[in-house]
Design an enzyme around this catalytic site. Structure first.
Site, PDB file in Angstrom:
ATOM      1  N   CYS A   1     -50.249 -24.190 -65.362  1.00 31.02           N
ATOM      2  CA  CYS A   1     -48.837 -24.284 -65.721  1.00 31.02           C
ATOM      3  C   CYS A   1     -48.611 -24.729 -67.167  1.00 31.02           C
ATOM      4  CB  CYS A   1     -48.129 -25.251 -64.776  1.00 31.02           C
ATOM      5  SG  CYS A   1     -48.048 -24.678 -63.064  1.00 31.02           S
ATOM      6  N   ALA A   2     -49.603 -25.354 -67.782  1.00 38.90           N
ATOM      7  CA  ALA A   2     -49.473 -25.777 -69.177  1.00 38.90           C
ATOM      8  C   ALA A   2     -49.738 -24.642 -70.153  1.00 38.90           C
ATOM      9  CB  ALA A   2     -50.428 -26.935 -69.467  1.00 38.90           C
TER      10      ALA A   2
END
Length: 365
Positions: free
Chosen positions: A144-145
C-alpha cells in the site's frame, strides 16, 4: 522542483457490490466460524460500496495454482498498465497534446501482487513505442505504500536529471491472490477490503520541455519526501508466501500503530520543511480502510472533511494497494487550487513503513 503534470487511473472490467461479496464470504467462511454473522460485519462497516476486479465472480469459486494465478497476473497487469499509460500521456484535462512515449526517460513500475521476471515494465515496452533506452525501475514489496514511494523515487530521479521525465505506473491485481482455502481472520478482512486497480502519473523535471504542455496554470510540485521504517515490524503487513501462493498478513493493530507512530513522524517531516499540519489544505491519504482513515484524523488532529476524497475512493473502489493513493491524487488534481497551497501525500505499507510526499501547487513559470 519536479512537477506532476498528468495522471490517470484504469479500473478493471468486473465490478462487484459489497452485498455480493458478503454473500460469497458467508458461504465460504460459515463452516469455520460459529459467529460468522458477527464476523461478516467487517463488510458492512468498511464503508465500501463496490470494487473492481480483473476476473469475474465465477473465477473465485474454483481453485487455482500459483502458476495459473501468476500467469494471469502477468497477462492482465501488462494489458491494464498499457491502457493506463495511454490515458496518462493523452489526458486532455492535464496535457495540451499527446506526450509521445519516446519523451519518457524512465518508468518506475510499482506492484506487489504478482511476480514477473523480466519485470512488467519490459513487457509494457513491447506494446508501446518507448525508446529502447528507457530506464526501467521496478519496485516490488511496498504494498500500500508503493504509490507514494513511486512518486518519491520519481522526484529524486528528476532532481538528478532535471530535463527528464518519469512515468510512475502502479498496478495491483489483489484479487488474483485470493485464497479460498485460507479461513483465517486476516483473509476474511482482506476479502472484505482489497480490490484491483491501475494508476499512472507523469512526473517532469523542472527543466523538462513537457512543462509547457501542461494545461493547468497551477500544478503540484514535489517539495520533499520522507521514507520511514518501523524496526522489527515485519509481521504487521505483507505476504506469507506458501505453495498455494500469496497469503495476506494484516495485523488488527494497524490503526493503533498509526495513532501511536504516524503523528510524530508526520510532524517531524513537516517541521523539517518549516510548516505544520495547519498549513496543509489537501491531505492525499491512502485509504487503507475506514479504521485507518479514522486513525489519520485522530493522530494528525484533522478536520474529518480532509479525508472525504479518500473515503470516496474507498467507497467506490476499495483498497487497491499501491495505486489507491494515486486515485486520490487524481481527484485532487481535477480540482482548482490557489498557488501556494500545500498538499501532503501519505501511505503506509509493509515494513512496517510510511511514505510521505510534500506537494505545493505553483504557477507555471
Amino acid at each position: 522542483m519536479p512537477s506532476i503534470i498528468s495522471i490517470s487511473t484504469y479500473s478493471p472490467p468486473h465490478t462487484l457490490n459489497q452485498q455480493t461479496t458478503t454473500e460469497f464470504a458467508r458461504e465460504l467462511f460459515s463452516e469455520s466460524y460459529e459467529d460468522i454473522e458477527r464476523m461478516l460485519k467487517v463488510f458492512a462497516n468498511g464503508q465500501i460500496d463496490e470494487r473492481q476486479f480483473a476476473v469475474p465472480m465465477q473465477w473465485f469459486e474454483g481453485d487455482h495454482s500459483l502458476k495459473q494465478k501468476n500467469d494471469l497476473y502477468i497477462e492482465l497487469a501488462t494489458a491494464f498498465s498499457v491502457e493506463a499509460i495511454r490515458r496518462c500521456l493523452h489526458n486532455e484535462q492535464f496535457v495540451k497534446e499527446k506526450v509521445e512515449e519516446v519523451e519518457i526517460n524512465a518508468i518506475i513500475l510499482v506492484s506487489s501482487s504478482g511476480m514477473s521476471t523480466p519485470s512488467l515494465d519490459a513487457r509494457i515496452m513491447n506494446h508501446l513505442p518507448f525508446s529502447p533506452h528507457t530506464k526501467r525501475i521496478p519496485l516490488w514489496g511496498l504494498g500500500c505504500a508503493g504509490g507514494s514511494a513511486g512518486i518519491s523515487r520519481a522526484y529524486e530521479y528528476c532532481k538528478a536529471f532535471p530535463s527528464e521525465n518519469v512515468l510512475v505506473v502502479c498496478v495491483e491485481l489483489c484479487s488474483l491472490t485470493f485464497q479460498r482455502n485460507d479461513h483465517t481472520k486476516s483473509n476474511l478482512v482482506g476479502t472484505s477490503l482489497f480490490a484491483d486497480g491501475v494508476a499512472c502519473a507523469l512526473v517532469a523535471g523542472e527543466e523538462s520541455s513537457l512543462l509547457k504542455q501542461a494545461t493547468n496554470q497551477v500544478r503540484p510540485k514535489i517539495l520533499s519526501t520522507q521514507s520511514t521504517l518501523m524496526p522489527h515490524s515485519e509481521d504487521v503487513m505483507g505476504w506469507d508466501v506458501k505453495d498455494s501462493g500469496l497469503h495476506v498478513v494484516f495485523s488488527r493493530d494497524i490503526p493503533t500503530i498509526i495513532k501511536n507512530w504516524l503523528g510524530p513522524n508526520v510532524e517531524s517531516f513537516l517541521s523539517k520543511n518549516q510548516i505544520n499540519t495547519n498549513d496543509i489544505s489537501s491531505f492525499i491519504a491512502h485509504p487503507g480502510g475506514k479504521k485507518v482513515l479514522d486513525a489519520y484524523i485522530e493522530t494528525l488532529r484533522l478536520d474529518p472533511d480532509m479525508v472525504e476524497i479518500s473515503k470516496e475512493v474507498l467507497r467506490a473502489h476499495g483498497n487497491m494497494s499501491s495505486p489507491t493513493v494515486l486515485y486520490v491524487l487524481e481527484q485532487f488534481m481535477q480540482q482548482e487550487h490557489a498557488a501556494g497551497e500545500y498538499g501532503l501525500m501519505a501511505a503506509l505499507g509493509p515494513g512496517f513503513c510510511s511514505e510521505l510526499v510534500l506537494l505545493q501547487w505553483k504557477e507555471l513559470n
